[in-house]
Design a protein around this motif. Structure first.
Motif, short mmCIF file in Angstrom:
data_model
loop_
_atom_site.label_atom_id
_atom_site.label_comp_id
_atom_site.label_asym_id
_atom_site.label_seq_id
_atom_site.Cartn_x
_atom_site.Cartn_y
_atom_site.Cartn_z
N TYR A 6 -10.23 5.86 -4.12
CA TYR A 6 -9.46 4.78 -4.71
C TYR A 6 -8.26 5.37 -5.43
O TYR A 6 -8.33 6.48 -5.94
CB TYR A 6 -10.30 3.98 -5.71
CG TYR A 6 -11.55 3.43 -5.08
CD1 TYR A 6 -11.49 2.27 -4.32
CD2 TYR A 6 -12.76 4.08 -5.22
CE1 TYR A 6 -12.63 1.77 -3.71
CE2 TYR A 6 -13.90 3.59 -4.62
CZ TYR A 6 -13.83 2.43 -3.87
OH TYR A 6 -14.94 1.95 -3.27
N GLN A 7 -7.19 4.62 -5.47
CA GLN A 7 -6.02 5.06 -6.24
C GLN A 7 -5.93 4.18 -7.47
O GLN A 7 -5.93 2.95 -7.37
CB GLN A 7 -4.74 4.92 -5.41
CG GLN A 7 -3.52 5.37 -6.20
CD GLN A 7 -2.24 5.11 -5.46
OE1 GLN A 7 -1.99 3.99 -5.01
NE2 GLN A 7 -1.43 6.14 -5.32
N LYS A 71 -6.32 0.47 -6.01
CA LYS A 71 -6.21 0.24 -4.57
C LYS A 71 -7.18 1.14 -3.83
O LYS A 71 -7.55 2.20 -4.32
CB LYS A 71 -4.79 0.56 -4.07
CG LYS A 71 -3.72 -0.26 -4.68
CD LYS A 71 -2.34 -0.10 -4.07
CE LYS A 71 -1.92 1.20 -3.53
NZ LYS A 71 -0.54 1.25 -3.05
N THR A 72 -7.54 0.70 -2.63
CA THR A 72 -8.30 1.58 -1.75
C THR A 72 -7.34 2.58 -1.14
O THR A 72 -6.16 2.31 -0.99
CB THR A 72 -8.99 0.81 -0.61
OG1 THR A 72 -7.98 0.22 0.20
CG2 THR A 72 -9.93 -0.24 -1.13
N THR A 73 -7.86 3.73 -0.79
CA THR A 73 -7.03 4.74 -0.10
C THR A 73 -7.72 5.21 1.16
O THR A 73 -7.46 6.28 1.66
CB THR A 73 -6.76 5.95 -1.02
OG1 THR A 73 -8.01 6.51 -1.40
CG2 THR A 73 -5.98 5.56 -2.24
N THR A 76 -4.45 4.87 4.71
CA THR A 76 -3.16 5.00 4.01
C THR A 76 -2.06 4.14 4.60
O THR A 76 -1.04 3.94 3.97
CB THR A 76 -2.70 6.47 4.00
OG1 THR A 76 -2.61 6.91 5.35
CG2 THR A 76 -3.65 7.33 3.22
N ASP A 79 -3.15 -0.03 2.57
CA ASP A 79 -3.96 -0.02 1.35
C ASP A 79 -4.22 -1.45 0.88
O ASP A 79 -3.39 -2.33 1.05
CB ASP A 79 -3.24 0.75 0.24
CG ASP A 79 -3.14 2.23 0.55
OD1 ASP A 79 -3.93 2.72 1.36
OD2 ASP A 79 -2.24 2.88 -0.02
N THR A 80 -5.36 -1.66 0.27
CA THR A 80 -5.74 -2.96 -0.24
C THR A 80 -5.80 -2.91 -1.75
O THR A 80 -6.48 -2.06 -2.32
CB THR A 80 -7.13 -3.37 0.31
OG1 THR A 80 -7.07 -3.39 1.73
CG2 THR A 80 -7.53 -4.73 -0.20
#
Length: 157
Positions: A6-7, A71-73, A76, A79-80
């Motif tokens: 995750y970011q 966000k999900t990573t 790439t 991203d969600t």
């Protein structure tokens, strides 16, 4: 810590490396309160080593009302965003002389619009036109109060 799945950006700074990958949750609330999030981070001053006057020092500090984006990573190219909002309560503990544990409670951007007053006479308007005009008014007030750190609302129809 392992590579982030995750970011996390807090105040525009990437803190993904410090996020406990299993130490966060997002709760959806349908209504006035908006969505909430709870996140846990660990700042080990020795990884990477950060010295001030020869002593290990924190790598970051989290301030109240700082913007938060999680966000999900996993992919790439697409991203969600899982959560976007502000820190309401940043708390930290010092379990050792060279680390801090941060616990953040957050609320989504719903709270930003609570203090915005919009109105108008919409006789003969279609619903989408009314909504677009109300959002335009809210954005103008929000940007006037939040400055360039604000994120305006959008409406896609």
């Amino acid at each position: 810590m392992t590579a982030p799945a995750y970011q996390l950006k807090v105040g525009g700074v990437d803190l993904s490396h410090y996020l406990h990958q299993d130490g966060w949750n997002v709760t959806q609330n349908f209504g006035r309160q908006g969505d909430t999030a709870h996140m846990e981070l660990t700042d080990d001053f020795t990884q990477p080593l950060h010295l001030i006057n020869g002593e290990p020092a924190p790598n970051f500090a989290i301030k109240p009302l700082a913007s938060v984006v999680l966000k999900t990573t996993l992919n790439t190219t697409w991203d969600t965003v899982l959560f976007s909002g502000r820190v309401t309560t940043p708390n930290f503990a010092t379990p050792s002389p060279v680390s801090n544990d941060w616990i953040m409670d957050c609320i989504d951007n719903t709270s930003d619009t609570d203090n915005v007053i919009v109105s108008g006479d919409y006789n003969g308007w279609h619903a989408d036109g009314i909504i677009i005009d109300l959002i335009r008014q809210a954005n103008a007030q929000f940007m006037a109060h939040a400055g360039n750190g604000g994120v305006p609302l959008t409406w896609n129809h």
